[in-house]
Motif scaffolding. Structure first.
Motif, PDB file in Angstrom:
ATOM      1  N   SER A  30       0.837  -1.104   0.152  1.00 24.66           N
ATOM      2  CA  SER A  30       0.083   0.008  -0.153  1.00 24.66           C
ATOM      3  C   SER A  30       0.840   1.292   0.066  1.00 24.66           C
ATOM      4  O   SER A  30       0.616   2.270  -0.831  1.00 24.66           O
ATOM      5  CB  SER A  30      -0.873   0.119   1.123  1.00 24.66           C
ATOM      6  N   LYS A  31       1.903   1.307   1.027  1.00 27.23           N
ATOM      7  CA  LYS A  31       2.756   2.521   0.937  1.00 27.23           C
ATOM      8  C   LYS A  31       3.407   2.818  -0.365  1.00 27.23           C
ATOM      9  O   LYS A  31       3.445   3.773  -0.834  1.00 27.23           O
ATOM     10  CB  LYS A  31       3.925   2.171   2.233  1.00 27.23           C
ATOM     11  N   VAL A  32       4.180   1.641  -1.026  1.00 30.35           N
ATOM     12  CA  VAL A  32       4.937   1.811  -2.182  1.00 30.35           C
ATOM     13  C   VAL A  32       4.014   2.190  -3.296  1.00 30.35           C
ATOM     14  O   VAL A  32       4.429   2.769  -4.205  1.00 30.35           O
ATOM     15  CB  VAL A  32       5.548   0.503  -2.416  1.00 30.35           C
ATOM     16  N   SER A  33       2.614   1.626  -3.358  1.00 30.49           N
ATOM     17  CA  SER A  33       1.979   2.171  -4.409  1.00 30.49           C
ATOM     18  C   SER A  33       1.642   3.598  -4.345  1.00 30.49           C
ATOM     19  O   SER A  33       1.670   3.945  -5.336  1.00 30.49           O
ATOM     20  CB  SER A  33       0.556   1.072  -4.248  1.00 30.49           C
ATOM     21  N   ILE A  34       1.322   4.085  -3.211  1.00 31.45           N
ATOM     22  CA  ILE A  34       1.022   5.530  -3.209  1.00 31.45           C
ATOM     23  C   ILE A  34       2.267   6.270  -3.498  1.00 31.45           C
ATOM     24  O   ILE A  34       2.413   7.165  -4.193  1.00 31.45           O
ATOM     25  CB  ILE A  34       0.630   5.985  -1.828  1.00 31.45           C
ATOM     26  N   LEU A  39       5.216   9.354  -7.475  1.00 34.54           N
ATOM     27  CA  LEU A  39       6.499   9.700  -8.168  1.00 34.54           C
ATOM     28  C   LEU A  39       6.315   9.881  -9.822  1.00 34.54           C
ATOM     29  O   LEU A  39       6.792  10.430 -10.779  1.00 34.54           O
ATOM     30  CB  LEU A  39       7.463   8.469  -8.207  1.00 34.54           C
ATOM     31  N   ILE A  40       5.052   8.978 -10.268  1.00 32.95           N
ATOM     32  CA  ILE A  40       4.605   9.116 -11.741  1.00 32.95           C
ATOM     33  C   ILE A  40       4.106  10.552 -12.170  1.00 32.95           C
ATOM     34  O   ILE A  40       4.460  10.975 -13.220  1.00 32.95           O
ATOM     35  CB  ILE A  40       3.687   8.083 -12.158  1.00 32.95           C
ATOM     36  N   VAL A  41       3.742  11.124 -10.787  1.00 29.42           N
ATOM     37  CA  VAL A  41       3.418  12.766 -11.424  1.00 29.42           C
ATOM     38  C   VAL A  41       4.850  13.592 -11.272  1.00 29.42           C
ATOM     39  O   VAL A  41       4.869  14.499 -11.898  1.00 29.42           O
ATOM     40  CB  VAL A  41       2.344  12.995 -10.132  1.00 29.42           C
ATOM     41  N   GLY A  85      16.627  15.469 -10.079  1.00 30.42           N
ATOM     42  CA  GLY A  85      15.435  15.161  -9.223  1.00 30.42           C
ATOM     43  C   GLY A  85      14.879  13.995 -10.341  1.00 30.42           C
ATOM     44  O   GLY A  85      14.080  13.217  -9.680  1.00 30.42           O
ATOM     45  N   MET A  86      14.784  14.373 -11.660  1.00 24.33           N
ATOM     46  CA  MET A  86      14.185  13.449 -12.440  1.00 24.33           C
ATOM     47  C   MET A  86      14.664  12.004 -12.464  1.00 24.33           C
ATOM     48  O   MET A  86      14.137  10.984 -12.176  1.00 24.33           O
ATOM     49  CB  MET A  86      14.153  14.070 -13.868  1.00 24.33           C
ATOM     50  N   LEU A  87      15.948  11.979 -12.525  1.00 22.20           N
ATOM     51  CA  LEU A  87      16.735  10.526 -12.153  1.00 22.20           C
ATOM     52  C   LEU A  87      16.430  10.217 -11.086  1.00 22.20           C
ATOM     53  O   LEU A  87      16.029   8.515 -10.895  1.00 22.20           O
ATOM     54  CB  LEU A  87      18.119  10.964 -12.385  1.00 22.20           C
ATOM     55  N   CYS A  88      16.480  10.734  -9.850  1.00 19.98           N
ATOM     56  CA  CYS A  88      16.086  10.141  -8.765  1.00 19.98           C
ATOM     57  C   CYS A  88      14.455   9.581  -8.514  1.00 19.98           C
ATOM     58  O   CYS A  88      14.308   8.261  -8.062  1.00 19.98           O
ATOM     59  CB  CYS A  88      16.050  11.280  -7.509  1.00 19.98           C
ATOM     60  N   ALA A  89      13.543  10.315  -9.278  1.00 19.49           N
ATOM     61  CA  ALA A  89      12.495   9.854  -9.357  1.00 19.49           C
ATOM     62  C   ALA A  89      12.187   8.557 -10.142  1.00 19.49           C
ATOM     63  O   ALA A  89      11.539   7.651  -9.708  1.00 19.49           O
ATOM     64  CB  ALA A  89      11.313  10.889 -10.114  1.00 19.49           C
ATOM     65  N   ILE A  94      11.643   2.604 -10.293  1.00 19.43           N
ATOM     66  CA  ILE A  94      12.110   1.058 -10.232  1.00 19.43           C
ATOM     67  C   ILE A  94      12.163   0.497  -9.013  1.00 19.43           C
ATOM     68  O   ILE A  94      11.775  -0.868  -8.988  1.00 19.43           O
ATOM     69  CB  ILE A  94      13.698   1.464 -10.974  1.00 19.43           C
ATOM     70  N   GLN A  95      12.742   0.984  -8.078  1.00 24.79           N
ATOM     71  CA  GLN A  95      12.799   0.325  -6.635  1.00 24.79           C
ATOM     72  C   GLN A  95      11.361   0.045  -6.247  1.00 24.79           C
ATOM     73  O   GLN A  95      11.014  -0.832  -5.681  1.00 24.79           O
ATOM     74  CB  GLN A  95      13.459   1.160  -5.679  1.00 24.79           C
ATOM     75  N   GLY A  96      10.141   0.999  -6.342  1.00 30.64           N
ATOM     76  CA  GLY A  96       9.078   0.793  -6.045  1.00 30.64           C
ATOM     77  C   GLY A  96       8.437  -0.157  -6.818  1.00 30.64           C
ATOM     78  O   GLY A  96       7.455  -1.074  -6.236  1.00 30.64           O
ATOM     79  N   VAL A  97       8.498  -0.388  -8.188  1.00 30.48           N
ATOM     80  CA  VAL A  97       8.177  -1.688  -8.926  1.00 30.48           C
ATOM     81  C   VAL A  97       8.755  -2.998  -8.300  1.00 30.48           C
ATOM     82  O   VAL A  97       8.122  -4.147  -8.319  1.00 30.48           O
ATOM     83  CB  VAL A  97       8.464  -1.399 -10.379  1.00 30.48           C
TER      84      VAL A  97
END
Length: 196
Positions: A30-34, A39-41, A85-89, A94-97
């Motif tokens: 749940s936390k990672v999905s949020i 991050l997609i935004v 910042g974009m690279l970090c996002a 990638i880690q969230g997936v």
């Protein structure tokens, strides 16, 4: 008897551990999905701002370009921090997936003579075609009735599997949130520098 009472307590503890591990996995997901949704935004936000600046009226656009040309060092710094910042996002996504990726039990899908990590389990009834016979044989024990030893063995094996899954999910979630924090820091630094 005292032995039955101890075995019942063991089964209850194992059951509580099993349910707790499943609840932790659900909470992580749940936390990672949020975080991934946010991050997609965040990932294309600098490009959206750049696109907005380009579509401004000619006078406003010329003023923005003029301010950037007059403060080229600060403008370059803003550009670098936004790109970072974009690279970090992207790294955080990638880690969230990786944290959200479904995981089978250890050894699942490997059935060679040297791959004996997978064991059939009632609590995680997952098997491949190659292990169907072994799985059905194990499940058929339920027909004869089961004892405490069977139940405890089931929970022990499943807790071992869930422990490995939790470890991988926690590690990926931690990396996701570290990269998310770096993304916020980079974007914040860019906004602060632009305000100067």
């Amino acid at each position: 008897s005292e032995l039955d009472e101890k075995l019942n307590r063991s089964v209850e503890l194992a059951k509580d551990g099993f349910e707790n591990a499943q609840a932790r996995i659900s909470a992580i997901d749940s936390k990672v999905s949020i975080a991934v949704g946010l991050l997609i935004v965040l990932l294309p936000a600098p490009l959206a701002v750049a696109g907005w600046v380009i579509t401004l009226e000619k006078d406003a656009c010329d003023r923005v370009y003029g301010a950037c040309a007059n403060s080229w060092l600060l403008s370059a710094l803003v550009g670098v921090t936004l790109f970072a910042g974009m690279l970090c996002a992207l790294a955080a996504i990638i880690q969230g997936v990786a944290a959200l990726t479904p995981r089978g039990p250890k050894g699942y899908g490997r059935c060679g003579p040297f791959h004996n990590e997978w064991k059939p389990n009632v609590l995680f009834p997952l098997h491949s075609n190659a292990t169907l016979g072994q799985f059905c044989k194990h499940i058929s024990q339920l027909d004869r009735g089961i004892d405490h030893a069977f139940v405890l063995k089931e929970y022990a094996h499943q807790l071992e599997q869930l422990g490995g899954i939790l470890d991988k999910k926690f590690a990926a979630m931690g990396k996701c949130f570290i990269w998310l924090k770096h993304c916020f820091l980079c974007y914040g630094a860019a906004v602060f520098t632009a305000a100067l």
